[in-house]
Design an enzyme around this catalytic site. Structure first.
Site, PDB file in Angstrom:
ATOM      1  CD  GLU A  92      24.679  17.992   4.219  1.00  0.00           C
ATOM      2  OE1 GLU A  92      23.432  17.881   4.189  1.00  0.00           O
ATOM      3  OE2 GLU A  92      25.281  18.820   3.529  1.00  0.00           O
ATOM      4  CB  CYS A 146      18.643  12.198   6.538  1.00  0.00           C
ATOM      5  SG  CYS A 146      19.489  12.087   4.951  1.00  0.00           S
ATOM      6  CE  LYS A 151      33.103   8.309  15.489  1.00  0.00           C
ATOM      7  NZ  LYS A 151      32.063   7.247  15.716  1.00  0.00           N
ATOM      8  N   GLY A 179      24.806  13.457  10.723  1.00  0.00           N
ATOM      9  CA  GLY A 179      24.238  12.763  11.878  1.00  0.00           C
ATOM     10  C   GLY A 179      23.032  13.519  12.393  1.00  0.00           C
ATOM     11  CB  SER A 180      21.183  13.209  15.537  1.00  0.00           C
ATOM     12  OG  SER A 180      22.261  13.381  16.436  1.00  0.00           O
ATOM     13  CG  ASN A 208      21.598   6.810   7.567  1.00  0.00           C
ATOM     14  OD1 ASN A 208      22.728   7.280   7.705  1.00  0.00           O
ATOM     15  ND2 ASN A 208      20.616   7.505   7.037  1.00  0.00           N
TER      16      ASN A 208
HETATM   17  P1  TAP Z   1      24.415  10.577  15.605  1.00  0.00           P
HETATM   18  O1  TAP Z   1      24.087   9.874  16.863  1.00  0.00           O
HETATM   19  O2  TAP Z   1      24.355  12.046  15.580  1.00  0.00           O
HETATM   20  O3  TAP Z   1      25.896  10.065  15.215  1.00  0.00           O
HETATM   21  C1  TAP Z   1      26.545  10.480  14.043  1.00  0.00           C
HETATM   22  C2  TAP Z   1      28.043  10.348  14.230  1.00  0.00           C
HETATM   23  O4  TAP Z   1      28.467  11.271  15.243  1.00  0.00           O
HETATM   24  C3  TAP Z   1      28.506   8.968  14.701  1.00  0.00           C
HETATM   25  O5  TAP Z   1      29.742   8.653  14.124  1.00  0.00           O
HETATM   26  C4  TAP Z   1      28.645   9.193  16.194  1.00  0.00           C
HETATM   27  O6  TAP Z   1      29.490   8.235  16.802  1.00  0.00           O
HETATM   28  C5  TAP Z   1      29.242  10.584  16.213  1.00  0.00           C
HETATM   29  N1  TAP Z   1      29.150  11.305  17.486  1.00  0.00           N
HETATM   30  C6  TAP Z   1      28.296  11.100  18.510  1.00  0.00           C
HETATM   31  N2  TAP Z   1      28.558  11.987  19.504  1.00  0.00           N
HETATM   32  C7  TAP Z   1      29.592  12.750  19.097  1.00  0.00           C
HETATM   33  C8  TAP Z   1      30.311  13.837  19.682  1.00  0.00           C
HETATM   34  N3  TAP Z   1      30.035  14.311  20.896  1.00  0.00           N
HETATM   35  N4  TAP Z   1      31.321  14.400  18.970  1.00  0.00           N
HETATM   36  C9  TAP Z   1      31.628  13.947  17.735  1.00  0.00           C
HETATM   37  N5  TAP Z   1      30.990  12.912  17.144  1.00  0.00           N
HETATM   38  C10 TAP Z   1      29.967  12.328  17.806  1.00  0.00           C
HETATM   39  O7  TAP Z   1      23.520  10.078  14.405  1.00  0.00           O
HETATM   40  P2  TAP Z   1      23.127   8.597  14.016  1.00  0.00           P
HETATM   41  O8  TAP Z   1      22.136   8.086  14.996  1.00  0.00           O
HETATM   42  O9  TAP Z   1      24.358   7.808  13.767  1.00  0.00           O
HETATM   43  O10 TAP Z   1      22.416   8.829  12.591  1.00  0.00           O
HETATM   44  C11 TAP Z   1      21.097   9.164  12.434  1.00  0.00           C
HETATM   45  C12 TAP Z   1      20.912  10.650  12.219  1.00  0.00           C
HETATM   46  O11 TAP Z   1      21.701  11.075  11.107  1.00  0.00           O
HETATM   47  C13 TAP Z   1      19.486  11.004  11.832  1.00  0.00           C
HETATM   48  O12 TAP Z   1      19.071  12.144  12.547  1.00  0.00           O
HETATM   49  C14 TAP Z   1      19.556  11.294  10.348  1.00  0.00           C
HETATM   50  O13 TAP Z   1      18.566  12.152   9.856  1.00  0.00           O
HETATM   51  C15 TAP Z   1      20.914  11.885  10.238  1.00  0.00           C
HETATM   52  N6  TAP Z   1      21.381  11.786   8.857  1.00  0.00           N
HETATM   53  C16 TAP Z   1      21.409  12.928   8.095  1.00  0.00           C
HETATM   54  C17 TAP Z   1      21.807  12.848   6.769  1.00  0.00           C
HETATM   55  C18 TAP Z   1      21.855  14.097   5.947  1.00  0.00           C
HETATM   56  S1  TAP Z   1      22.588  14.029   4.502  1.00  0.00           S
HETATM   57  N7  TAP Z   1      21.327  15.213   6.346  1.00  0.00           N
HETATM   58  C19 TAP Z   1      22.149  11.611   6.210  1.00  0.00           C
HETATM   59  C20 TAP Z   1      22.082  10.488   7.010  1.00  0.00           C
HETATM   60  C21 TAP Z   1      21.703  10.584   8.348  1.00  0.00           C
HETATM   61  P3  TAP Z   1      28.852   6.873  17.416  1.00  0.00           P
HETATM   62  O14 TAP Z   1      28.330   6.088  16.274  1.00  0.00           O
HETATM   63  O15 TAP Z   1      29.940   6.192  18.101  1.00  0.00           O
HETATM   64  O16 TAP Z   1      27.760   7.336  18.337  1.00  0.00           O
END
Ligand code: TAP
Length: 489
Positions: A257, A291, A183, A236-237, A160
């Site tokens: 985060e 987020c 990554k 991430g999530s 995002n």
């Molecule tokens: P995720 O699906 O959790 O992915 C985040 C990152 O983790 C991606 O690079 C993803 O790779 C990787 N990942 C997935 N499975 C993994 C595993 N088993 N081991 C290690 N890495 C893995 O989140 P998203 O959909 O990209 O982002 C949205 C989420 O991020 C929302 O919940 C949002 O609230 C949160 N977010 C939080 C913040 C803060 S500061 N708290 C800021 C921004 C976003 P792939 O892309 O290849 O799946």
């Protein structure tokens, strides 16, 4: 040398790995990266193979030996040069981000410039890291508390904010004297590769910054499990954050985060117009894929109908367009079908349970939108806490609104969530402000504004929103170990 930005094929980006100061093609399968506004492929990236990941971690380990001992002024100078290089190329970097993520170019450019600011902020902080001399407990003894960089950091980031979320980890690592293997999200790797290119321009030594691409479940997981990675900095999530915490195969430092489901409270004493403006901005910017997006709003009953009407009107005025073609659009395409599908699911759930559709609720009409993940900013009113929009993170352009009668009720509703990232309050009465801000169980509380995260204050969540901080001195401390040295003279 392969360059991720200047592809020999016009309009396409070259997917490469960045290891030990050089771009390399990568031997793994080519994964497509798609423009979410058009459905067209903008390039492919290699799925990093285990030997390539080992090379990246080994390069970071080698570089750590010298980078961690380099004097702080020189590390600061390098970060200043990086900030300058990023700012100088903000237009081109913004177009790369829009092509892979969908947000309008002007918004993407703003993110790139904020990353440049972060480089300068952490450059300055790098020169102010000092330890402590703690009071003696016995005559003849002295105790020093030193700060030493943790080592090799593995950074895993979402799609995002493809520049800032990579950049905060990179800047803090480099300022502390750590080296890093990044990554980025599979959807948005090219922004991270463009940042890597700028580290070359800034003269940052080989191996200090490395980028590996591919799927999180494979490459991200391998980085988490790598025995020579000392810390994982993850955004991430909450589900993936918890999985990472549980799947570390050895003890290592973690900062997480994670997700949010952020409330806004609008009390009877609020400036209504200001509250509506803040809600529309923080609810719909980046198509709500933030987020700290305002997901749900609790409004004092006396203001409720006026607020709902005005927020609906504000949402209806926002423009939705292809962010490359219309750089100043309010919303671009959503990043993929997944957040779009979740948004539609939360709307359907709310309407089925009795909510009132006030604005949006549909994709914009017309040929220009047919191939992309576009959705109109949506407001649903008369919500209740059995609806997903009020209790789960939507991560899309949707706000749920409901009335409240007492401040205690509003605080209880705002805290009725497993998340604790950011919260918002609009009020002019000091008693309202003190009561609500003290009662909100969140890492960030923004009052009469929606800027929950600024660079020089700690930014982090409670409960299922994470552990650790980014931004500020607190964010930098995440990259140090403390060492107690006890001297006897
Ligand atoms: P995720 O699906 O959790 O992915 C985040 C990152 O983790 C991606 O690079 C993803 O790779 C990787 N990942 C997935 N499975 C993994 C595993 N088993 N081991 C290690 N890495 C893995 O989140 P998203 O959909 O990209 O982002 C949205 C989420 O991020 C929302 O919940 C949002 O609230 C949160 N977010 C939080 C913040 C803060 S500061 N708290 C800021 C921004 C976003 P792939 O892309 O290849 O799946």
């Amino acid at each position: 040398m392969l360059n991720p930005v200047d592809s020999p094929v016009p309009g396409r980006l070259t997917g490469v790995l960045f290891i030990d100061g050089a771009f390399r093609a990568g031997s793994g399968a080519a994964l497509p990266v798609v423009n979410p506004a058009t459905g067209q492929e903008v390039g492919t990236i290699p799925a990093t193979q285990p030997d390539e990941l080992n090379d990246a971690v080994a390069a970071a380990r080698r570089a750590f030996k010298t980078w961690s001992r380099l004097n702080a002024r020189k590390r600061a100078d390098a970060l200043h040069r990086l900030g300058d290089a990023i700012a100088a190329d903000a237009d081109a970097m913004a177009r790369i981000m829009t092509a892979e993520q969908g947000k309008p170019v002007n918004e993407a450019r703003g993110e790139i410039l904020k990353l440049a600011d972060a480089c300068h902020f952490y450059a300055e902080e790098a020169t102010r890291v000092h330890g402590e001399v703690v009071p003696n407990d016995q005559n003849g003894y002295q105790s020093l508390v030193l700060r030493e960089p943790i080592g090799v950091v593995g950074a895993i980031t979402p799609w995002n904010y493809p520049a800032e979320l990579v950049g905060w980890k990179l800047c803090a690592s480099l300022a502390a004297g750590c080296t890093i293997v990044i990554k980025p999200a599979e959807l948005t790797p090219f922004t991270a590769l463009a940042i890597a290119e700028k580290t070359l321009a800034a003269g940052i030594p080989a191996g200090v910054v490395n980028v590996v691409t591919g799927k999180g479940s494979q490459v991200g997981q391998a980085l988490v499990e790598h025995p020579d990675v000392d810390k994982i900095a993850f955004t991430g999530s909450s589900a993936v954050g918890l999985h990472i915490q549980q799947s570390c195969t050895q003890v290592k430092r973690l900062s997480l985060e994670l997700g949010g489901n952020c409330p806004m409270i609008v009390t009877q004493s609020a400036d209504l117009a200001l509250a509506v403006k803040g809600a529309a901005r923080r609810g719909f910017r980046n198509a709500g894929q933030i987020c700290i997006a305002v997901n749900r709003i609790y409004v004092a009953r006396s203001l409720y109908e006026d607020f709902v009407r005005e927020l609906g009107a504000a949402a209806d005025k926002l423009t939705v367009a292809d962010g490359l073609q219309t750089p100043d659009a309010d919303l671009g395409a959503m990043a993929s079908g997944e957040p779009l599908g979740k948004t539609q699911d939360h709307i359907a759930d709310a309407l089925a349970k009795g909510a009132r559709l006030v604005a949006g609720g549909r994709a914009p009409e017309g040929e220009a939108y047919a191939a992309g993940f576009f959705f109109r900013p949506t407001v649903v009113a008369d919500c209740t806490h059995d609806m997903k929009v009020m209790t789960e993170e939507t991560f899309g352009p949707l706000i749920g609104v409901m009335p409240f009668d007492t401040l205690e009720e509003a605080i209880a509703l705002a805290n009725d969530t497993p998340y604790g990232l950011a919260s918002y309050l609009y009020a002019r009465d000091m008693v309202d402000i003190q009561t609500v801000s003290a009662g909100l169980d969140y890492g960030n509380v923004a009052i009469n504004n929606v800027d929950a995260g600024i660079m020089n204050a700690p930014y982090g969540g409670r409960k299922q929103s994470g552990i650790g901080y980014e931004h500020g001195r607190e964010g930098l401390l995440e990259y140090f170990n403390f060492k107690h040295v006890r001297l006897f003279h």
